[in-house]
Design a protein around this motif. Structure first.
Motif, PDB file in Angstrom:
ATOM      1  N   PHE A   1       0.846  -1.195   0.000  1.00  0.00           N
ATOM      2  CA  PHE A   1       0.000   0.000   0.000  1.00  0.00           C
ATOM      3  C   PHE A   1       0.887   1.253   0.000  1.00  0.00           C
ATOM      4  CE2 PHE A   1      -2.073  -3.457   2.142  1.00  0.00           C
ATOM      5  CZ  PHE A   1      -3.425  -3.374   1.850  1.00  0.00           C
ATOM      6  N   ILE A   2       0.641   2.139  -0.964  1.00  0.00           N
ATOM      7  CA  ILE A   2       1.378   3.409  -1.048  1.00  0.00           C
ATOM      8  C   ILE A   2       0.363   4.535  -1.251  1.00  0.00           C
ATOM      9  CG2 ILE A   2       3.143   4.723  -2.286  1.00  0.00           C
ATOM     10  CD1 ILE A   2       4.361   2.147  -3.238  1.00  0.00           C
ATOM     11  N   SER A   3       0.607   5.672  -0.618  1.00  0.00           N
ATOM     12  CA  SER A   3      -0.339   6.786  -0.715  1.00  0.00           C
ATOM     13  C   SER A   3       0.386   8.107  -0.937  1.00  0.00           C
ATOM     14  CB  SER A   3      -1.152   6.862   0.591  1.00  0.00           C
ATOM     15  OG  SER A   3      -1.945   8.022   0.624  1.00  0.00           O
TER      16      SER A   3
ATOM     17  N   ILE B   1      -3.289   4.551  -2.715  1.00  0.00           N
ATOM     18  CA  ILE B   1      -4.399   5.191  -1.999  1.00  0.00           C
ATOM     19  C   ILE B   1      -4.449   6.688  -2.330  1.00  0.00           C
ATOM     20  CG2 ILE B   1      -5.647   5.225   0.215  1.00  0.00           C
ATOM     21  CD1 ILE B   1      -4.790   2.435  -0.517  1.00  0.00           C
ATOM     22  N   GLY B   2      -4.339   6.992  -3.604  1.00  0.00           N
ATOM     23  CA  GLY B   2      -4.622   8.345  -4.071  1.00  0.00           C
ATOM     24  C   GLY B   2      -3.457   9.310  -4.118  1.00  0.00           C
ATOM     25  N   ASP B   3      -3.689  10.379  -4.890  1.00  0.00           N
ATOM     26  CA  ASP B   3      -2.785  11.518  -5.075  1.00  0.00           C
ATOM     27  C   ASP B   3      -1.449  11.122  -5.704  1.00  0.00           C
ATOM     28  OD1 ASP B   3      -4.617  13.366  -4.364  1.00  0.00           O
ATOM     29  OD2 ASP B   3      -3.690  13.959  -2.475  1.00  0.00           O
ATOM     30  N   ILE B   4      -1.545  10.736  -6.960  1.00  0.00           N
ATOM     31  CA  ILE B   4      -0.359  10.514  -7.788  1.00  0.00           C
ATOM     32  C   ILE B   4       0.172  11.864  -8.268  1.00  0.00           C
ATOM     33  CG2 ILE B   4       0.413   9.557 -10.002  1.00  0.00           C
ATOM     34  CD1 ILE B   4      -1.844   7.405  -9.583  1.00  0.00           C
TER      35      ILE B   4
ATOM     36  N   HIS C   1       1.914  -5.530 -12.869  1.00  0.00           N
ATOM     37  CA  HIS C   1       1.062  -6.683 -13.176  1.00  0.00           C
ATOM     38  C   HIS C   1      -0.268  -6.682 -12.434  1.00  0.00           C
ATOM     39  CE1 HIS C   1       3.511  -7.776  -9.679  1.00  0.00           C
ATOM     40  NE2 HIS C   1       2.536  -8.571  -9.317  1.00  0.00           N
ATOM     41  N   SER C   2      -0.354  -5.989 -11.298  1.00  0.00           N
ATOM     42  CA  SER C   2      -1.611  -6.009 -10.535  1.00  0.00           C
ATOM     43  C   SER C   2      -1.690  -4.771  -9.651  1.00  0.00           C
ATOM     44  CB  SER C   2      -1.681  -7.276  -9.674  1.00  0.00           C
ATOM     45  OG  SER C   2      -2.873  -7.321  -8.934  1.00  0.00           O
ATOM     46  N   VAL C   3      -2.479  -3.792 -10.074  1.00  0.00           N
ATOM     47  CA  VAL C   3      -2.552  -2.527  -9.344  1.00  0.00           C
ATOM     48  C   VAL C   3      -3.975  -1.997  -9.331  1.00  0.00           C
ATOM     49  CG1 VAL C   3      -1.959  -1.162 -11.401  1.00  0.00           C
ATOM     50  CG2 VAL C   3      -1.539  -0.194  -9.147  1.00  0.00           C
ATOM     51  N   ASP C   4      -4.348  -1.369  -8.222  1.00  0.00           N
ATOM     52  CA  ASP C   4      -5.606  -0.621  -8.164  1.00  0.00           C
ATOM     53  C   ASP C   4      -5.310   0.749  -7.568  1.00  0.00           C
ATOM     54  OD1 ASP C   4      -6.045  -0.829  -5.099  1.00  0.00           O
ATOM     55  OD2 ASP C   4      -5.944  -2.929  -5.689  1.00  0.00           O
ATOM     56  N   ILE C   5      -6.177   1.711  -7.878  1.00  0.00           N
ATOM     57  CA  ILE C   5      -5.971   3.101  -7.459  1.00  0.00           C
ATOM     58  C   ILE C   5      -7.259   3.633  -6.850  1.00  0.00           C
ATOM     59  CG2 ILE C   5      -5.425   5.452  -8.253  1.00  0.00           C
ATOM     60  CD1 ILE C   5      -4.086   3.919 -10.736  1.00  0.00           C
ATOM     61  N   GLN C   6      -7.144   4.203  -5.658  1.00  0.00           N
ATOM     62  CA  GLN C   6      -8.279   4.925  -5.082  1.00  0.00           C
ATOM     63  C   GLN C   6      -8.002   6.411  -5.311  1.00  0.00           C
ATOM     64  OE1 GLN C   6      -6.752   2.122  -3.007  1.00  0.00           O
ATOM     65  NE2 GLN C   6      -8.073   1.285  -4.592  1.00  0.00           N
ATOM     66  N   TRP C   7      -8.877   7.028  -6.107  1.00  0.00           N
ATOM     67  CA  TRP C   7      -8.589   8.404  -6.533  1.00  0.00           C
ATOM     68  C   TRP C   7      -8.432   9.352  -5.352  1.00  0.00           C
ATOM     69  CZ3 TRP C   7     -13.679   7.699  -9.545  1.00  0.00           C
ATOM     70  CH2 TRP C   7     -13.464   6.862 -10.653  1.00  0.00           C
TER      71      TRP C   7
ATOM     72  N   MET D   1     -10.373   0.739   1.446  1.00  0.00           N
ATOM     73  CA  MET D   1      -9.372   1.754   1.137  1.00  0.00           C
ATOM     74  C   MET D   1     -10.043   2.942   0.466  1.00  0.00           C
ATOM     75  SD  MET D   1      -6.615  -0.879  -0.490  1.00  0.00           S
ATOM     76  CE  MET D   1      -7.764  -2.221  -0.759  1.00  0.00           C
ATOM     77  N   TYR D   2      -9.815   4.114   0.981  1.00  0.00           N
ATOM     78  CA  TYR D   2     -10.227   5.341   0.306  1.00  0.00           C
ATOM     79  C   TYR D   2      -9.247   6.441   0.685  1.00  0.00           C
ATOM     80  CZ  TYR D   2     -12.762   5.842   4.788  1.00  0.00           C
ATOM     81  OH  TYR D   2     -13.113   5.881   6.121  1.00  0.00           O
ATOM     82  N   HIS D   3      -9.116   7.409  -0.208  1.00  0.00           N
ATOM     83  CA  HIS D   3      -8.091   8.436  -0.031  1.00  0.00           C
ATOM     84  C   HIS D   3      -8.427   9.389   1.109  1.00  0.00           C
ATOM     85  CE1 HIS D   3      -5.017  11.357  -0.998  1.00  0.00           C
ATOM     86  NE2 HIS D   3      -5.930  12.304  -1.016  1.00  0.00           N
ATOM     87  N   GLY D   4      -9.632   9.945   1.080  1.00  0.00           N
ATOM     88  CA  GLY D   4      -9.951  11.047   1.977  1.00  0.00           C
ATOM     89  C   GLY D   4     -10.753  10.666   3.208  1.00  0.00           C
ATOM     90  N   CYS D   5     -12.068  10.667   3.080  1.00  0.00           N
ATOM     91  CA  CYS D   5     -12.907  10.544   4.266  1.00  0.00           C
ATOM     92  C   CYS D   5     -14.319  10.096   3.897  1.00  0.00           C
ATOM     93  CB  CYS D   5     -12.983  11.896   4.984  1.00  0.00           C
ATOM     94  SG  CYS D   5     -13.692  13.202   3.933  1.00  0.00           S
TER      95      CYS D   5
END
Length: 657
Positions: free
Chosen positions: A48-50, A202-205, A223-229, A418-422
């Motif tokens: 997990f990276i944010s 977990i957001g903010d690229i 190979h396997s990634v998901d992104i929470q905006w 998992m979500y970025h904000g709240c």
């Protein structure tokens, strides 16, 4: 579990379809055995990276070293048989094989021996990394060039004397025929690939750092990634969809941090019209309040002054565009953000919430005080040109489509949400009800609605009115009080530029941040996402954890984990570290805090890894297996279906092919 005839008869049509893939008792039995074995393998590692914020060098290194996973595996495999210096060099080879090989070749006079030793070490390390996967999965990950050789070496058994010479000869031949470099690069990338099974962003690229487009390129190859905006991602997504207010915000932030590399070099956005307009309009204005905040000392004085003028020009355009959105949407309840019409230019003051404040800048050559939110013709031309550049940037559009295809407002995965904000909450901690259009939403349904609007803003092309509304909502998600990505009562951009009184700069957080350390509220959020309270977690980013002030990233007795620790260099003086990352493996959760990264060059030349401190957040009483994961749930359903098919064969409901 007993499977009754009535169940077989009910599902007979489906079972007949399944029998086409498994046409015999033997084939169905083999697959059951295979799936049952997979269920008992150790759970694969999640990373997990944010809040990466364009810091591509730190991110690249974090991705390659898997937040210390590979280094720990090297320690496990080689224990005291290698020195710390040798382990550091081996780590660097795995992270940067091409770059490190060049340095080794320039220094090492006995390359054949070094190759042989290094190849052996990499094979031993790769064996350890592969141990939690099936041979089939590893085989699929193998590159064609060395697939057979690597598979042979990975399944070498050290106790089999007969084959020792066979395996030694493989390595010796690889070196002799000049394939060692290619083999080292291949197996190093295989180790990287298999060290982490799933990557969660977990957001903010985007924004602040210089290489967001480099980060997205790397993610697209994963190979396997998901992104929470995150809120900064949604801003770029809105800009790519054609929302002018989002375009203005993107450019203002880029100029605020003197970071035009992503905009100009990365995505080919032409800023010449803005630069020309800014130089003409603010020729004699030093625009000192708009001087970029940058750590880059290589920017020359003339560029610095130009950036400040461009910064002011786009900020004024932004305030006008936002003012028109606010006036068109009274339901946003953002009239307190209409400030251009509250300026008394003769007194050099502005009225904010009934109180007058001195403003530090009175040069507004493009503002018509009778109609302050009206754009001048040159401003209209510029924002349309800029927006067209965003919409027509092939690379940006490709990247934004990737964010849509692999991203969402939130994700529920392996007992974590998992979500970025709240989640917008009321003063008592209950879910806030928010009206969007004719309907009222709260909790998970609110996030689902925002998700749908974000997709409509980009993909909806047959209804101009609805698309325009969705694009306005993209801007609202960036800075609106009820946005799950923003999480504050208001964004005080105007005040930060024009008012010296810092009390006006404060951005009050919404109630979520009061309650995110409340175990009961966090339990309610977990239940809202259909998760069991025990063993489930909320994983959050967005608000940097001020570690140097003693703040903990672990909230609500471990129910909520915040992993924004200051990846962005601009935040590091405030946070005291350079980011948190999270690892979830078969043994539990590991939270790692990272010191600032120097550079990839330093890492390659001097074997400098990121200095990290890892704490065990949770340790499983029993090692987790694939059967304990979401994939395991699906595999168990497949096993049940196949067992039902077996009985259907044996009872004559279906004939073997």
């Amino acid at each position: 579990m007993e499977i009754k005839d009535s169940l077989i008869e009910k599902d007979l049509r489906y079972l007949k379809l399944l029998s086409k893939e498994y046409p015999t008792i033997s084939s169905a039995s083999t697959e059951i055995i295979n799936l049952q074995a997979i269920l008992n393998l150790p759970k694969a590692t999640e990373h997990f990276i944010s809040d990466i914020h364009g810091e591509y060098e730190s991110f690249t290194h974090m991705l390659r070293n898997a937040s210390g996973v590979i280094k720990r595996k090297i320690d496990d495999v080689f224990l005291d048989t290698l020195t710390q210096k040798e382990k550091a060099e081996l780590s660097t080879i795995v992270y940067y094989p091409e770059e490190k090989l060049k340095i080794i070749q320039s220094k090492n006079y006995n390359l054949d021996k070094w190759y042989s030793v290094t190849l052996y070490q990499l094979v031993q390390l790769c064996k350890n990394v592969c141990s939690k996967y099936t041979r089939s999965k590893v085989r699929k990950a193998l590159p064609k060039d060395f697939a057979y050789i690597i598979e042979e070496l990975l399944h070498e058994q050290g106790d089999k004397i007969d084959k020792k010479a066979y395996y030694r000869e493989i390595i010796k031949t690889i070196v002799r025929i000049g394939r060692a470099d290619k083999f080292i690069i291949t197996i190093s990338k295989l180790i990287q690939y298999l060290s982490v099974d799933r990557l969660h962003i977990i957001g903010d690229i985007y924004d602040r750092g210089p290489g967001a487009e480099i980060i997205v390129d790397a993610l697209m190859k994963h190979h396997s990634v998901d992104i929470q905006w995150g809120n900064h991602d949604i801003l770029w997504m809105g800009a790519a969809a054609g929302c002018e207010a989002c375009v203005a915000n993107v450019l203002r932030i880029s100029l605020r941090y003197a970071n035009l590399l992503t905009v100009e070099d990365g995505y080919g956005i032409n800023l010449l019209p803005l630069a020309t307009f800014a130089m003409d309009t603010y020729a004699d204005d030093p625009c000192s309040e708009f001087s970029p905040k940058t750590l880059d000392k290589n920017i020359n004085k003339s560029d610095f002054e130009l950036f400040a003028k461009m910064h002011k020009a786009i900020a004024i355009i932004q305030f006008k565009l936002e003012g028109n959105i606010i006036k068109n949407h009274p339901e946003f309840n953002m009239n307190n953000r209409l400030l251009l019409d509250k300026i008394d230019i003769d007194k050099s003051q502005v009225n904010i919430d009934g109180k007058m404040y001195e403003i530090n800048d009175t040069n507004f050559p493009t503002v018509d005080w009778k109609n302050p939110y009206k754009l001048t013709d040159p401003e209209k031309y510029i924002i349309k040109r800029l927006t067209k550049s965003f919409v027509n940037s092939e690379k940006l559009q490709r990247h934004i489509k990737f964010l849509y295809n692999n991203g969402s407002m939130y994700l529920v995965y392996n007992s974590n949400v998992m979500y970025h904000g709240c989640i917008p909450l009321n003063e008592d901690g209950s879910f806030k009800k928010v009206k969007i259009g004719k309907f009222i939403y709260s909790g998970r349904r609110l996030l689902d609605r925002y998700d749908k609007l974000a997709r409509e803003a980009y993909f909806l092309n047959n209804n101009i009115k609805n698309k325009k509304y969705s694009m306005d909502m993209m801007w609202y998600m960036w800075c609106g009080e009820n946005s799950p990505l923003f999480g504050k009562m208001k964004m005080t951009t105007f005040e930060r530029y024009f008012i010296d009184d810092k009390s006006t700069h404060h951005e009050e957080k919404i109630y979520y941040y009061k309650y995110r350390d409340d175990e009961k509220v966090c339990e309610n959020i977990l239940k809202e996402f259909n998760l069991k309270v025990e063993g489930s977690h909320i994983i959050n980013g967005h608000i940097p954890v001020k570690t140097k002030n003693g703040e903990s990233p672990v909230k609500a007795n471990g129910k909520l984990l915040v992993i924004d620790g200051g990846f962005c260099k601009a935040y590091q003086p405030e946070t005291g570290i350079a980011g948190y990352t999270l690892i979830y493996n078969s043994y539990g959760f590991l939270l790692t805090s990272h010191e600032p990264f120097t550079s990839i060059k330093d890492a390659v030349e001097n074997d400098k890894d990121i200095i990290s401190s890892t704490i065990i957040l949770e340790q499983a009483a029993k090692r987790k297996s694939v059967g304990d994961t979401d994939i395991g749930i699906e595999l168990k359903k497949q096993v049940l279906d196949l067992e039902t098919l077996l009985i259907a064969y044996r009872k004559g409901y279906i004939k073997e092919q």
